[in-house]
Write a protein that holds these residues in place. Structure first.
Motif, PDB file in Angstrom:
ATOM      1  N   GLY A   1       7.656  -4.167  -3.986  1.00 40.77           N
ATOM      2  CA  GLY A   1       6.727  -3.079  -4.269  1.00 40.77           C
ATOM      3  C   GLY A   1       5.618  -3.476  -5.216  1.00 40.77           C
ATOM      4  O   GLY A   1       4.916  -2.619  -5.762  1.00 40.77           O
ATOM      5  N   LYS A   2       5.424  -4.781  -5.405  1.00 39.41           N
ATOM      6  CA  LYS A   2       4.388  -5.296  -6.304  1.00 39.41           C
ATOM      7  C   LYS A   2       3.510  -6.311  -5.570  1.00 39.41           C
ATOM      8  O   LYS A   2       3.954  -6.950  -4.605  1.00 39.41           O
ATOM      9  CB  LYS A   2       5.024  -5.976  -7.524  1.00 39.41           C
ATOM     10  CG  LYS A   2       5.722  -5.032  -8.502  1.00 39.41           C
ATOM     11  CD  LYS A   2       6.359  -5.822  -9.627  1.00 39.41           C
ATOM     12  CE  LYS A   2       6.948  -4.888 -10.685  1.00 39.41           C
ATOM     13  NZ  LYS A   2       5.876  -4.207 -11.444  1.00 39.41           N
TER      14      LYS A   2
ATOM     15  N   ALA B   1       0.830  -1.205   0.000  1.00 42.69           N
ATOM     16  CA  ALA B   1       0.000   0.000   0.000  1.00 42.69           C
ATOM     17  C   ALA B   1       0.863   1.252   0.000  1.00 42.69           C
ATOM     18  O   ALA B   1       2.048   1.226   0.369  1.00 42.69           O
ATOM     19  CB  ALA B   1      -0.924  -0.007   1.221  1.00 42.69           C
ATOM     20  N   GLU B   2       0.258   2.377  -0.380  1.00 40.29           N
ATOM     21  CA  GLU B   2       0.987   3.644  -0.471  1.00 40.29           C
ATOM     22  C   GLU B   2       1.457   4.142   0.888  1.00 40.29           C
ATOM     23  O   GLU B   2       2.426   4.900   0.973  1.00 40.29           O
ATOM     24  CB  GLU B   2       0.097   4.696  -1.143  1.00 40.29           C
ATOM     25  CG  GLU B   2      -0.170   4.421  -2.620  1.00 40.29           C
ATOM     26  CD  GLU B   2      -0.994   5.522  -3.264  1.00 40.29           C
ATOM     27  OE1 GLU B   2      -1.408   6.458  -2.522  1.00 40.29           O
ATOM     28  OE2 GLU B   2      -1.234   5.438  -4.481  1.00 40.29           O
ATOM     29  N   ASP B   3       0.773   3.713   1.953  1.00 38.66           N
ATOM     30  CA  ASP B   3       1.165   4.186   3.284  1.00 38.66           C
ATOM     31  C   ASP B   3       2.291   3.349   3.891  1.00 38.66           C
ATOM     32  O   ASP B   3       2.628   3.510   5.072  1.00 38.66           O
ATOM     33  CB  ASP B   3      -0.045   4.197   4.215  1.00 38.66           C
ATOM     34  CG  ASP B   3      -0.608   2.809   4.493  1.00 38.66           C
ATOM     35  OD1 ASP B   3      -0.129   1.825   3.876  1.00 38.66           O
ATOM     36  OD2 ASP B   3      -1.537   2.700   5.317  1.00 38.66           O
ATOM     37  N   GLY B   4       2.882   2.455   3.111  1.00 41.57           N
ATOM     38  CA  GLY B   4       3.950   1.603   3.608  1.00 41.57           C
ATOM     39  C   GLY B   4       3.461   0.307   4.216  1.00 41.57           C
ATOM     40  O   GLY B   4       4.274  -0.532   4.613  1.00 41.57           O
TER      41      GLY B   4
ATOM     42  N   LYS C   1      -1.469  -1.177   9.914  1.00 40.22           N
ATOM     43  CA  LYS C   1      -0.943  -1.113   8.554  1.00 40.22           C
ATOM     44  C   LYS C   1      -0.866  -2.488   7.896  1.00 40.22           C
ATOM     45  O   LYS C   1      -0.358  -2.620   6.779  1.00 40.22           O
ATOM     46  CB  LYS C   1       0.425  -0.436   8.543  1.00 40.22           C
ATOM     47  CG  LYS C   1       0.349   1.077   8.732  1.00 40.22           C
ATOM     48  CD  LYS C   1       1.637   1.754   8.322  1.00 40.22           C
ATOM     49  CE  LYS C   1       1.487   3.274   8.371  1.00 40.22           C
ATOM     50  NZ  LYS C   1       2.715   3.957   7.889  1.00 40.22           N
TER      51      LYS C   1
END
Length: 794
Positions: free
Chosen positions: A283-284, A220-223, A251
């Motif tokens: 990152g995928k 996710a974009e928030d880590g 998270k």
């Protein structure tokens, strides 16, 4: 099916169709039987990578070196991870004891242990790259049984153990030990006219669920990471995953995906952390789907057990004492072994009254495959042994085996060996009476087809090995005792959020829990509860995720009791709030609004006399009611570690079976003709689902009786048969007739009086089948599963 017994208290004013007590159909049923249901293995994401786990090829060895260079250089590979790549200091996980490494470090402790991870753009690329990883193993001696685990100088499976069980076990290779002592068994032995002993072996069984382990992790974009996974306990997974990833729990967002069965095999983590690690590294999105071979190594199994029992009885058939020792093989990691020990010891006496007992149960650490939760854990192994003992005693006394059991059967008010009183109905004698009274299947059924026998009704089936020559019929009985819910002081609770609102002019309800629907039918029952308590026809079940509080595990026959109780509790709170809103809005117009005797019925607010006061839609026209509450059953307590005394369980369930088998005594082949069952379910919330659960548990117990066993090489500790080619399972051609008699005797402590049902039939079906085979052959048969060579002596 017969359903009898006393009625239980439910909302008698509610007449909404599809409520409690009706056989409503599963919302996912048609999709599953047509193959359209989306399981976790069906998930897909744009730009998705595939993960693969490299596993150890030996059972016990030092890892001298790992070379990933060739794998990492493979075209299409995005990441290769080993233990040294893990992002935090927390590199272990576990249900109770955090002794399981995410990836092996320094040493592997069982065949198939995860060592490295690969992410690639295609599943075959990931597999080929994993095969290029070079690992230098230096093999160590293996520990495979109690003798090798506790011998002087035995290799320690976990050096430097510091868990809370280490202080009360006699050896570090013992995970947990629980004695239970009540009265004086040795002194009581002097009163016995007959004493019988037996040594029993129970094989390692696989859960053999339909859908192998699978899931999809999306960074996710928030880590953080979003994980879509097939599991039994979302919040337990979350508690173990987040520390390893170095992320706060908020998270790591988890959503339940379609689960293709569980039976305990999804209580432990499998691919969850691995997929998240690869997703965060690349990152995928990363998807992992095990094949069947991997699945055999990817989850725990039922503990194999060795059991020694001694019973005594007087000439008139009353039990005098019982002594037993139960040794469970937990394999390389603890998993649920402590809880299995607790169940095996506290339920070792079975559903019988015996005042003087001396029980010891323990679980070992070995280099065999890890074992943990499986349907009926601990109680299943014990039931196999104590029911064989009941038949031995009856034979020694010249008594009918059913009558002997009835003479000694517990009932409401009985004190268990733990000192706990059974304070709800315990109709053991009645269940035995009912199952014995069921009509017997016809003799020589294969002859009913006319001139040519129907070989499907014969041992050997379509292999056409016999036309009835040498075939002998046998009949056997068994009854079992199983606890319901988590025990020994565990804070067992569930959470439910219920929302009621008006959509399109009609009141509707949404039920949101984190309950894992694994095939048991909770999604059906929760809707039935909402219809019953709220009087609405339209109920939506929100997908299970970690955005709502924990529902606990879908195991221990607990979900209908605990999460069903939470749904009922939240529905009652919603109902009361709706009525309070109505009192504020309309109370001045009718004095009945001031009373507490109000029910919701068919979208109307009514008095207890049936007078309509208002439409619910008018009450809720301006706002919805949304309530989330936790619900707990009455507390339990830990068993004393010296005596085993304590109120350790919250509820008990009982089932009895009669097995009818036909045995080809020349070839050692067995055909189970019928497995009749009588079970007390307290209250059948969905009678159709209840019968399905009983029949499913019955077949799972039959499987371990005559065919299912994971074979582990006693020298190398390697698994010999990790496939459905070699691990045999009952098919529809092996499934006997299963008539079911459902008894409903309410437990006043439980919601609607219900009793957990899913595990109890798995206990008694196994020893009933063994008893029937003994009856047919005259052989002692003290192990599961029974194989042809055990019947022919070859």
């Amino acid at each position: 099916m017969g359903v009898t017994g006393s009625p239980t208290n439910i909302n008698q004013g509610t007449r909404t169709k599809g409520g409690i007590g009706e056989s409503t159909l599963r919302p996912d049923g048609i999709l599953k039987v047509t193959g359209e249901f989306a399981y976790s293995s069906d998930m897909w994401h744009e730009d998705m990578l595939w993960g693969h786990t490299l596993r150890s090829t030996v059972a016990h060895a030092e890892i001298a070196s790992i070379d990933i260079s060739e794998a990492l250089a493979t075209s299409g590979v995005y990441a290769v991870l080993t233990y040294d790549d893990l992002p935090t200091a927390m590199k272990n996980y576990g249900l109770e004891i955090q002794d399981t490494p995410v990836l092996a470090h320094g040493r592997v402790r069982h065949h198939g242990e995860p060592v490295a991870l690969v992410a690639a753009d295609h599943p075959e690329t990931a597999r080929r790259a994993a095969a290029k990883i070079r690992i230098d193993y230096r093999e160590l001696p293996v520990v495979t049984d109690e003798a090798s685990a506790t011998a002087p100088g035995a290799p320690l499976i976990h050096e430097g153990r510091d868990d809370h069980h280490i202080g009360h076990v006699p050896h570090p290779n013992i995970v947990h030990r629980q004695p239970i002592v009540r009265g004086d068994a040795e002194a009581a032995k002097a009163r016995a006219d007959v004493v019988v002993t037996g040594d029993y072996y129970f094989g390692m069984q696989d859960q053999a669920f339909l859908g192998p382990e699978s899931g999809l992790a999306v960074p996710a974009e928030d880590g953080g990471v979003d994980l879509y996974v097939a599991t039994q306990w979302l919040h337990s997974d979350l508690r173990q995953i987040a520390p390893v990833l170095g992320l706060p729990e908020d998270k790591v967002r988890m959503t339940l995906s379609g689960v293709g069965g569980a039976f305990g095999g999804r209580e432990d983590l499998s691919m969850q952390i691995h997929a998240c690690l690869l997703a965060l590294r690349t990152g995928k999105p990363v998807k992992i789907v095990y094949n069947r071979f991997e699945s055999f190594f990817g989850h725990v199994h039922r503990h194999p057990a060795r059991l020694h029992y001694e019973h005594g009885a007087t000439r008139d058939g009353k039990l005098t004492h019982m002594k037993c020792r139960i040794v469970l093989d937990g394999g390389a990691y603890a998993s649920a072994s402590p809880a299995v020990v607790g169940n095996a010891s506290s339920l070792a006496v079975g559903p019988y009254v015996i005042e003087d007992v001396d029980i010891e149960a323990l679980a070992l650490y070995t280099n065999n495959p890890p074992c943990g939760a499986m349907r009926g854990f601990g109680a299943v192994q014990a039931c196999f042994a104590y029911e064989a003992q009941m038949d031995k005693l009856a034979a020694e006394l010249g008594m009918d085996p059913v009558r002997f059991r009835q003479l000694n059967a517990m009932e409401q008010g009985t004190l268990l060996p733990t000192g706990q009183q059974v304070d709800s109905p315990a109709p053991v004698a009645e269940l035995l009476r009912r199952v014995k009274a069921m009509p017997m299947p016809p003799e020589r059924q294969w002859e009913s087809a006319g001139e040519h026998p129907d070989v499907r009704a014969l041992p050997g089936g379509l292999s056409n090995t016999t036309h009835g020559e040498g075939v002998v019929r046998g009949v056997g009985y068994a009854v079992g005792l199983k606890n319901v819910g988590f025990s020994e002081g565990f804070d067992d609770y569930s959470t439910a959020r219920v929302r009621m609102e008006v959509i399109g002019g009609e009141p509707v309800a949404t039920v949101h829990t984190a309950m894992a629907e694994v095939g048991q039918g909770g999604v059906t029952v929760h809707a039935q509860i909402a219809r019953t308590e709220l009087g609405v026809a339209q109920v939506t079940i929100h997908p299970a995720d970690t955005k709502v509080g924990s529902a606990g595990s879908t195991s221990a026959s607990r979900q209908t009791y605990v999460t069903g109780g939470a749904v009922k509790n939240s529905c009652e709170a919603v109902r009361e709030q709706v009525l309070e809103m109505g009192r504020r809005k309309f109370g001045t117009y009718h004095p009945a609004w001031a009373t507490a005797e109000l029910l919701l019925e068919g979208g109307k607010v009514v008095t207890d006399g049936g007078e309509v006061l208002a439409d619910v839609a008018d009450v809720l026209e301006d706002e919805a009611v949304d309530i989330e509450l936790e619900w707990r059953h009455r507390p339990t307590e830990a068993f004393d570690l010296r005596t085993g005394q304590g109120n350790g369980h919250v509820q008990y369930s009982f089932a009895a079976h009669r097995a009818v088998v036909e045995v080809d005594t020349e070839l050692g082949l067995v055909k189970v003709i019928e497995l009749a069952c009588a079970q007390d379910v307290g209250k059948a919330l969905n009678p159709l689902s209840v019968v399905g659960q009983i029949q499913g548990g019955t077949i799972q117990g039959m499987g371990i009786a005559v065919m299912e066993e994971i074979m582990v090489d006693p020298v190398t500790a390697k698994v010999r048969n990790p496939s459905f080619t070699d691990y045999l399972l009952p098919t529809i051609l092996d499934t006997p007739t299963i008539p079911v008699d459902v008894l409903e005797l309410a437990d006043d402590h439980a919601p609607y009086g219900l009793r957990g049902i899913g595990e109890a039939p798995t206990l008694s079906s196994t020893p009933a089948v063994l008893a029937a085979i003994r009856n047919a052959t005259g052989l002692e048969l003290n192990r599961t599963p029974v194989r042809p060579e055990h019947l022919t002596g070859l």
